[in-house]
Scaffold this motif. Structure first.
Motif, PDB file in Angstrom:
ATOM      1  N   UNK A  13       0.838  -1.197   0.000  1.00 18.55           N
ATOM      2  CA  UNK A  13       0.000   0.000   0.000  1.00 18.55           C
ATOM      3  C   UNK A  13       0.875   1.250   0.000  1.00 18.55           C
ATOM      4  N   UNK A  14       1.920   1.248   0.816  1.00 20.16           N
ATOM      5  CA  UNK A  14       2.810   2.408   0.929  1.00 20.16           C
ATOM      6  C   UNK A  14       3.538   2.696  -0.379  1.00 20.16           C
ATOM      7  N   UNK A  15       3.737   1.686  -1.204  1.00 17.50           N
ATOM      8  CA  UNK A  15       4.391   1.890  -2.491  1.00 17.50           C
ATOM      9  C   UNK A  15       3.418   2.410  -3.554  1.00 17.50           C
ATOM     10  N   UNK A  16       2.134   2.208  -3.335  1.00 26.90           N
ATOM     11  CA  UNK A  16       1.120   2.621  -4.307  1.00 26.90           C
ATOM     12  C   UNK A  16       0.435   3.934  -3.944  1.00 26.90           C
ATOM     13  N   UNK A  17       0.501   4.322  -2.682  1.00 24.01           N
ATOM     14  CA  UNK A  17      -0.199   5.518  -2.203  1.00 24.01           C
ATOM     15  C   UNK A  17       0.702   6.389  -1.343  1.00 24.01           C
ATOM     16  N   UNK A  18       0.429   7.695  -1.352  1.00 22.86           N
ATOM     17  CA  UNK A  18       1.031   8.611  -0.391  1.00 22.86           C
ATOM     18  C   UNK A  18       0.238   8.394   0.899  1.00 22.86           C
ATOM     19  N   UNK A  19       0.892   7.864   1.917  1.00 24.50           N
ATOM     20  CA  UNK A  19       0.169   7.476   3.127  1.00 24.50           C
ATOM     21  C   UNK A  19      -0.334   8.664   3.937  1.00 24.50           C
ATOM     22  N   UNK A  20       0.217   9.832   3.732  1.00 25.74           N
ATOM     23  CA  UNK A  20      -0.255  11.009   4.470  1.00 25.74           C
ATOM     24  C   UNK A  20      -1.562  11.536   3.897  1.00 25.74           C
ATOM     25  N   UNK A  21      -1.688  11.502   2.574  1.00 24.79           N
ATOM     26  CA  UNK A  21      -2.876  12.059   1.931  1.00 24.79           C
ATOM     27  C   UNK A  21      -3.806  10.976   1.371  1.00 24.79           C
ATOM     28  N   UNK A  22      -3.355   9.740   1.401  1.00 24.87           N
ATOM     29  CA  UNK A  22      -4.083   8.599   0.848  1.00 24.87           C
ATOM     30  C   UNK A  22      -4.472   8.848  -0.619  1.00 24.87           C
ATOM     31  N   UNK A  23      -3.523   9.373  -1.386  1.00 21.47           N
ATOM     32  CA  UNK A  23      -3.720   9.559  -2.819  1.00 21.47           C
ATOM     33  C   UNK A  23      -2.773   8.614  -3.556  1.00 21.47           C
TER      34      UNK A  23
END
Length: 46
Positions: A13-23
């Motif tokens: 998930x962390x590689x596919x999304x910006x975890x701070x903004x969930x984009x």
């Protein structure tokens, strides 16, 4: 499926999304859009 034993590892998930903004990342958006185009070509309506 003939390459089942040598399938590349998926991404986290962390590689596919910006975890701070969930984009999604640009790379992940491109993967999604490519898959969507293939499915639309098979007749799936979104």
């Amino acid at each position: 499926e003939k390459n089942y034993a040598t399938v590349p590892q998926g991404k986290t998930f962390q590689e596919c999304y910006d975890v701070k903004t969930i984009t999604p990342t640009d790379e992940y958006v491109q993967v999604y859009e490519g898959a969507r185009k293939k499915l639309e070509g098979l007749g799936l309506v979104f």
